[in-house]
Motif scaffolding. Structure first.
Motif, PDB file in Angstrom:
ATOM      1  N   SER A 291       0.822  -1.204   0.000  1.00 57.55           N
ATOM      2  CA  SER A 291       0.000   0.000   0.000  1.00 57.55           C
ATOM      3  C   SER A 291       0.861   1.262   0.000  1.00 57.55           C
ATOM      4  N   TYR A 292       1.609   1.507   1.073  1.00 53.67           N
ATOM      5  CA  TYR A 292       2.294   2.795   1.193  1.00 53.67           C
ATOM      6  C   TYR A 292       3.519   2.933   0.291  1.00 53.67           C
TER       7      TYR A 292
ATOM      8  N   ALA B 225       4.108   1.287  -2.442  1.00 57.04           N
ATOM      9  CA  ALA B 225       3.631   1.331  -3.828  1.00 57.04           C
ATOM     10  C   ALA B 225       3.026   2.696  -4.150  1.00 57.04           C
ATOM     11  N   ALA B 226       2.289   3.278  -3.204  1.00 55.76           N
ATOM     12  CA  ALA B 226       1.694   4.591  -3.448  1.00 55.76           C
ATOM     13  C   ALA B 226       2.785   5.658  -3.518  1.00 55.76           C
TER      14      ALA B 226
ATOM     15  N   PHE C 292       5.741   5.417  -4.619  1.00 47.87           N
ATOM     16  CA  PHE C 292       6.414   5.378  -5.924  1.00 47.87           C
ATOM     17  C   PHE C 292       5.436   5.233  -7.086  1.00 47.87           C
TER      18      PHE C 292
END
Lengths: 668, 87
Positions: B28-29, B31-32, B34
């Protein structure tokens, strides 16, 4: 009675499978009737009438006078069905109707809602649900009371549960009013009270037991209603009937088309008009208080100058305009600031759909995702559901089923948004005003989709569209060319989503008052009959109050719902997690931590929203990002300086950590 | 119940919880964080950054929870703390 109950539980799968088939046959029969000339009005009424009657019937069949049935459905709900019930408990009117629209408008940044409202279940699964089930009482304040002793932690729990649930409940009741009034053509206030009847019959007689079995039925309707239109739409647009796979290629088309629109000089022309508008409104705001008076004077003069033989419509229009003017300078400032922001946004650059951080900066998007996740794991009406399963083992897998059923809707929402955006930017934008698709006019009439030829070139530019987010889900059946019966199905789905969430919230609020406040704190000797009677009375009172407040249509309610997540995150999450995961956390630590966490969150929310307080540029919707660490830190620090919890309490914590001895519900 | 055994059970649970949370955080974090960079990769027709936020992370969440449940049930049996089969 016991025999009848177990016969029902043994055959759950068959019963709900049959129910699903009957419901599909019912929809198909209505579709056939529509072809034979049944009017859309009758279809709308049939859908609403049949589904509300169905929920009421389940409520009446599940009526109970047993405490454990009323509060936790006898702890007999299998993991799979508790997952379905949690799904509809969780997915509100906003998830069903508005979320796809928010994705349409915010592109990538809107995914904060998708990740935030699902990722919280991982936290729930590993930190809370199994342990709460092992503890096995009736409410979340029950746990706080048992773990931290005395009434202080329990009281804060009651306060926070009511604070977070009430605004949320009012929003659901508002949703019921909007859906019923839109589809049945009855006034909003009547719609609110019609829906209220449906909620009450269900939860009042049977408490958690009735709510659970109704929520399962509501889940089935809402997921069918959500998936049907978008599946057809996907097949029509791409030839692939799986929208979640098919919209990948649509995204690329959207990005491509948006690049074209950005280069289009006509779009720029419209944007300049919007910018001018924003500047004009800004001038008006700066010229307050004089400008409001001048506008009123101007309209009055115009009215006076109307020739006596002019059509009545002209006169009415001006009178309407006068009535629509803000009443006070403060109101004018608030309203004009809002329309200035809207105009400025419409005049701003068009954003490429999948490019991240164009509507929200990176910090705010991550903070919002985080607050929604932790808030999800702290909302009492969801936590409570894991008391209803038979075992710790069931609680673990039930969280998985919950998220799976929620996932079915949430991973479809971005597909809705993409198909709608694709339709709008390719088949609506660039058309002449004379040849717009029929659905545009239909939704324009109810004010959800407005187009205005600002630069008077006869062609619709993207910047000339103003839409209400709800229109994305509501208009999809028509865009896909489906018969009216599907629109009715969608309305029934939205209603199911709103009612099921309202049921869960209503129970949380009335249980906090009747069980935690009255029975545990005021009158521990109360008899079962007294307790249940008080609970039912409070339920009715709460529901009527919520409906009454909803009739005032206070706009801030929507904002307050978003706040509920930050409040739940700050109030409950640290105290619950520390209570299970750290034996050394003391009562004083928990109480100070909850109070400080809540205080910081509330301070920032109100400060940022109304008084210009600003920490690191974070928006008030994510206030929990400050309250949460304050809560955890305080609990850890204060525990170091206060006498360790008693041997007995430490044993208690040890006890919730392993499953053996979870037992079944006692009916004390 | 045997204190040492319970402590070992709890430690294994903690380890599993940590692993679960790290994966949760990454999908989640991270990936978000980047997302812009990931968007230059296309997967199943989707820009990867968008895909992770709209579907990828959600699928991982569901799998994570069922995996956690299965591993914990196994752990319960290993340390003999599972629930009595009376129902």
């Amino acid at each position: 009675m016991a025999k009848e109950k177990s016969a029902f539980l043994d055959n759950l799968g068959r019963i709900y499978a049959m129910y699903t088939v009957v419901f599909i046959v019912f929809v198909l029969a209505l579709a056939v009737a529509e072809q034979m000339g049944l009017s859309s009005k009758i279809i709308g009424w049939t859908f609403m009438g049949v589904t509300i009657a169905l929920y009421a019937a389940i409520g009446i069949m599940s009526r109970t006078a047993k405490v454990s049935e009323y509060y936790v459905a006898g702890r007999s709900v299998p993991a799979f069905f508790n997952g379905m019930a949690t799904g509809s408990d969780w997915m509100s009117a906003a998830s069903f109707i508005s979320m796809a629209g928010a994705l349409y408008g915010n592109g990538y940044d809107g995914l904060a809602y998708i990740m935030g409202w699902t990722g919280g279940y991982v936290l729930l699964a590993v930190f809370l649900a199994p342990y709460l089930r092992k503890f096995g009482q009736y409410t979340i304040p029950d746990f706080l009371g048992a773990r931290y002793g005395g009434n202080a932690a329990r009281s804060i729990g009651i306060f926070a549960a009511i604070l977070a649930s009430t605004t949320y409940l009012i929003a659901q009741v508002t949703g019921v009013g909007i859906i019923t009034s839109r589809f049945l053509g009855i006034p909003f206030n009547v719609g609110v009270f019609v829906g209220l009847g449906g909620i009450l019959v269900c939860s009042m007689l049977g408490g958690m037991r009735a709510v659970t079995w109704t929520q399962v039925a509501q889940y089935i309707i809402l997921i069918l209603a959500y998936l049907t239109p978008v599946t057809v739409m996907s097949f029509k647009a791409t030839g692939n009937p799986v929208p979640e796979i098919a919209y990948g290629q649509i995204l690329q088309k959207i990005n491509h088309r948006e690049a074209q629109l950005i280069a289009d000089p006509k779009e720029q022309e419209v944007k300049d008009i919007w910018k001018q508008k924003a500047a004009d409104i800004d001038a008006d705001i700066n010229a307050l208080p004089g400008s409001l008076e001048a506008k009123r004077q101007g309209l009055n003069d115009k009215l006076a100058a109307l020739p006596a033989d002019s059509p009545a419509a002209d006169r009415e229009q001006i009178e309407k305009d006068i009535a629509a003017l803000p009443k006070t300078d403060a109101e004018a400032k608030e309203a004009w600031t809002k329309s200035k922001a809207a105009a400025a946004k419409a005049g701003g650059p068009l954003k490429i759909y999948t490019t991240p951080f164009t509507n929200m900066d990176k910090a705010n998007m991550l903070a919002l995702t985080f607050c929604l996740m932790v808030g999800t794991a702290g909302l009492p009406h969801i936590l409570m559901r894991y008391y209803t399963v038979p075992s710790v083992k069931a609680a673990r897998s039930s969280v998985g089923w919950s998220l799976f059923f929620i996932f079915l809707l949430y991973f479809t929402a971005p597909a809705y948004a993409a198909f709608a955006r694709h339709e709008i930017i390719t088949n609506v934008v660039g058309q002449s005003f004379a040849t717009l698709p029929a659905w545009v006019a239909a939704w324009g009439k109810v004010g959800l989709f407005t187009v205005k030829d600002l630069n008077a070139d006869g062609i619709l530019q993207f910047a000339e569209i103003t839409l209400n987010t709800d229109v994305i889900v509501l208009a999809t059946p028509e865009i896909a060319g489906l018969p009216y019966v599907i629109a009715g199905l969608v309305a029934a789905g939205g209603l199911a989503a709103a009612l099921s969430t309202a049921d869960g919230l209503l129970l949380t609020i009335s249980n906090s008052l009747s069980h935690d406040l009255y029975y545990k704190m005021i009158n521990p000797k109360a008899s079962i009959t007294t307790r249940l009677t008080i609970s039912r009375v409070l339920l009715v009172v709460t529901a009527v109050l919520a409906a009454w407040i909803a009739t005032y249509k206070i706009t801030i309610i929507v904002e307050l719902v978003a706040w509920a997540f930050s409040l739940a995150a700050a109030a409950f999450f640290p105290a619950l997690v520390m209570g299970i995961w750290s034996k050394k956390t003391t009562k004083q630590a928990a109480v100070t931590g909850m109070v400080l966490g809540l205080a910081v969150t509330l301070y920032y929310m109100i400060g940022n929203r109304f008084y210009g307080v600003n920490w690191f540029g974070i928006k008030h919707i994510s206030s929990g990002i400050f309250g949460l660490p304050v809560g955890f830190l305080t609990m850890w620090l204060v525990s170091k300086f206060t006498p360790a919890p008693s041997e007995e309490l430490q044993e208690f914590v040890e006890g919730v950590r392993y499953p053996r001895g979870s037992g079944t519900a006692s009916d004390e | 119940m045997d204190k040492l055994k319970l402590e070992a059970y709890w430690n294994e649970n903690k380890k599993l919880t940590w692993i679960t949370m790290i994966i949760w955080f990454v999908v989640s974090y991270v990936a978000a964080f980047f997302a812009a960079e990931l968007n230059s990769i296309t997967i199943l027709g989707f820009p990867l950054g968008y895909y992770m936020g709209a579907q990828g992370s959600l699928i991982v969440f569901v799998v994570l929870i069922f995996n956690y449940a299965a591993k914990m049930n196994k752990l319960d049996r290993k340390y003999d703390v599972e629930e009595e089969e009376e129902k």
